[in-house]
Write a protein that holds these residues in place. Sequence first.
Motif, PDB file in Angstrom:
ATOM      1  N   ASP A  12      -5.158  -0.311   4.769  1.00  0.00           N
ATOM      2  CA  ASP A  12      -4.364  -0.386   3.535  1.00  0.00           C
ATOM      3  C   ASP A  12      -4.558  -1.694   2.782  1.00  0.00           C
ATOM      4  O   ASP A  12      -3.820  -1.985   1.839  1.00  0.00           O
ATOM      5  CB  ASP A  12      -2.864  -0.238   3.864  1.00  0.00           C
ATOM      6  N   TYR A  13      -5.550  -2.491   3.170  1.00  0.00           N
ATOM      7  CA  TYR A  13      -5.691  -3.821   2.586  1.00  0.00           C
ATOM      8  C   TYR A  13      -5.912  -3.803   1.080  1.00  0.00           C
ATOM      9  O   TYR A  13      -5.438  -4.682   0.364  1.00  0.00           O
ATOM     10  CB  TYR A  13      -6.844  -4.569   3.265  1.00  0.00           C
ATOM     11  N   GLU A  14      -6.661  -2.840   0.580  1.00  0.00           N
ATOM     12  CA  GLU A  14      -6.996  -2.850  -0.844  1.00  0.00           C
ATOM     13  C   GLU A  14      -5.744  -2.812  -1.708  1.00  0.00           C
ATOM     14  O   GLU A  14      -5.715  -3.393  -2.806  1.00  0.00           O
ATOM     15  CB  GLU A  14      -7.909  -1.673  -1.193  1.00  0.00           C
ATOM     16  N   ALA A  15      -4.691  -2.140  -1.227  1.00  0.00           N
ATOM     17  CA  ALA A  15      -3.447  -2.067  -2.003  1.00  0.00           C
ATOM     18  C   ALA A  15      -2.818  -3.443  -2.177  1.00  0.00           C
ATOM     19  O   ALA A  15      -2.072  -3.666  -3.134  1.00  0.00           O
ATOM     20  CB  ALA A  15      -2.456  -1.131  -1.318  1.00  0.00           C
ATOM     21  N   ILE A  16      -3.130  -4.376  -1.271  1.00  0.00           N
ATOM     22  CA  ILE A  16      -2.594  -5.733  -1.358  1.00  0.00           C
ATOM     23  C   ILE A  16      -3.580  -6.675  -2.046  1.00  0.00           C
ATOM     24  O   ILE A  16      -3.220  -7.424  -2.957  1.00  0.00           O
ATOM     25  CB  ILE A  16      -2.260  -6.290   0.039  1.00  0.00           C
ATOM     26  N   THR A  17      -4.844  -6.628  -1.613  1.00  0.00           N
ATOM     27  CA  THR A  17      -5.836  -7.618  -2.050  1.00  0.00           C
ATOM     28  C   THR A  17      -6.550  -7.256  -3.337  1.00  0.00           C
ATOM     29  O   THR A  17      -7.167  -8.111  -3.963  1.00  0.00           O
ATOM     30  CB  THR A  17      -6.907  -7.817  -0.968  1.00  0.00           C
ATOM     31  N   ASP A  18      -6.506  -5.966  -3.711  1.00  0.00           N
ATOM     32  CA  ASP A  18      -7.231  -5.467  -4.877  1.00  0.00           C
ATOM     33  C   ASP A  18      -8.745  -5.509  -4.667  1.00  0.00           C
ATOM     34  O   ASP A  18      -9.496  -5.416  -5.644  1.00  0.00           O
ATOM     35  CB  ASP A  18      -6.862  -6.260  -6.144  1.00  0.00           C
ATOM     36  N   ILE A  19      -9.191  -5.631  -3.427  1.00  0.00           N
ATOM     37  CA  ILE A  19     -10.610  -5.694  -3.099  1.00  0.00           C
ATOM     38  C   ILE A  19     -10.937  -4.560  -2.128  1.00  0.00           C
ATOM     39  O   ILE A  19     -10.352  -4.492  -1.042  1.00  0.00           O
ATOM     40  CB  ILE A  19     -10.988  -7.047  -2.461  1.00  0.00           C
ATOM     41  N   PRO A  20     -11.878  -3.656  -2.492  1.00  0.00           N
ATOM     42  CA  PRO A  20     -12.218  -2.546  -1.590  1.00  0.00           C
ATOM     43  C   PRO A  20     -12.723  -3.033  -0.230  1.00  0.00           C
ATOM     44  O   PRO A  20     -13.425  -4.045  -0.141  1.00  0.00           O
ATOM     45  CB  PRO A  20     -13.330  -1.807  -2.354  1.00  0.00           C
ATOM     46  N   HIS A  78      -1.437  -9.303  -4.651  1.00  0.00           N
ATOM     47  CA  HIS A  78      -0.461  -9.125  -5.727  1.00  0.00           C
ATOM     48  C   HIS A  78       0.693 -10.117  -5.636  1.00  0.00           C
ATOM     49  O   HIS A  78       1.269 -10.495  -6.656  1.00  0.00           O
ATOM     50  CB  HIS A  78       0.068  -7.691  -5.712  1.00  0.00           C
ATOM     51  N   TYR A  79       1.026 -10.535  -4.434  1.00  0.00           N
ATOM     52  CA  TYR A  79       2.162 -11.451  -4.261  1.00  0.00           C
ATOM     53  C   TYR A  79       1.722 -12.902  -4.118  1.00  0.00           C
ATOM     54  O   TYR A  79       2.529 -13.761  -3.734  1.00  0.00           O
ATOM     55  CB  TYR A  79       2.979 -11.067  -3.024  1.00  0.00           C
ATOM     56  N   CYS A  80       0.461 -13.229  -4.395  1.00  0.00           N
ATOM     57  CA  CYS A  80      -0.089 -14.554  -4.093  1.00  0.00           C
ATOM     58  C   CYS A  80       0.833 -15.673  -4.572  1.00  0.00           C
ATOM     59  O   CYS A  80       1.252 -15.715  -5.732  1.00  0.00           O
ATOM     60  CB  CYS A  80      -1.465 -14.719  -4.727  1.00  0.00           C
ATOM     61  N   HIS A  81       1.115 -16.615  -3.674  1.00  0.00           N
ATOM     62  CA  HIS A  81       2.009 -17.727  -3.964  1.00  0.00           C
ATOM     63  C   HIS A  81       1.275 -18.890  -4.632  1.00  0.00           C
ATOM     64  O   HIS A  81       1.891 -19.736  -5.275  1.00  0.00           O
ATOM     65  CB  HIS A  81       2.666 -18.201  -2.647  1.00  0.00           C
TER      66      HIS A  81
END
Length: 233
Positions: A127-135, A33-36
Amino acid sequence: MLKIGGFTPLSTTDWPGQLAAVVFVQGCPWRCHYCHNVELQTREGGLPGGWLQVLGTLARRQGLLDGVVFSGGEPTLDPELPDAIQTVRSMGFKVGLHTAGVYPDRLEAILPYVDWIGFDIKANFTDYEAITDIPRSGLPAWRSLQAVLQAVKHQGLALEIRTTWHPQLHRDDALLALAQALIEMGIQRWVLQPFRDAHIQTAEHAELSASWAPPSAELLQRLRDTGLTLELR
């Protein structure tokens, strides 16, 4: 041929303590979500003739640069990365790598030829999916980190562990739990880097920009109280 999305001929920050060129590899399967570098997420685009131009520049900088950092995107996505690493090593450069550990098998195969890694840990591995959007994206990251830690132990690989922080995406208690997990894995130094505005502003990124606030002094002290050497960047 390695697909290049960008190139920085000289950097003093992408590999701490080294003068390095930075090769940005096009493509990443995650959608943090924050990708630069949103423009590097797809495999489309890139610099025409990019890798050949990069090699030309590197040839002129032999003896002037310490190394070459492969960044992204996610550089291990590109099947040509191993050959690119061998090429720059044959030119006399050390090799650095920025990775989030998306492809554990590919990463493990190149570890013997890498001198330094900047490893991005997004969050607690559950908790990675909350950041990456990938299960289940935390699973390959965990496997990759274990391989990297073995390389640190057995081949002297230099390692920097870092996490990009935003208060909407990282609760204080979750960040503290991550710090404790790092300590338990034998990691002593952790770079906490703030959310930064992206080159391309999506609606989601604009919302994160509007809600950004730095970590509180209390949170930073609690993180340091875990025993980690914490660096803010």
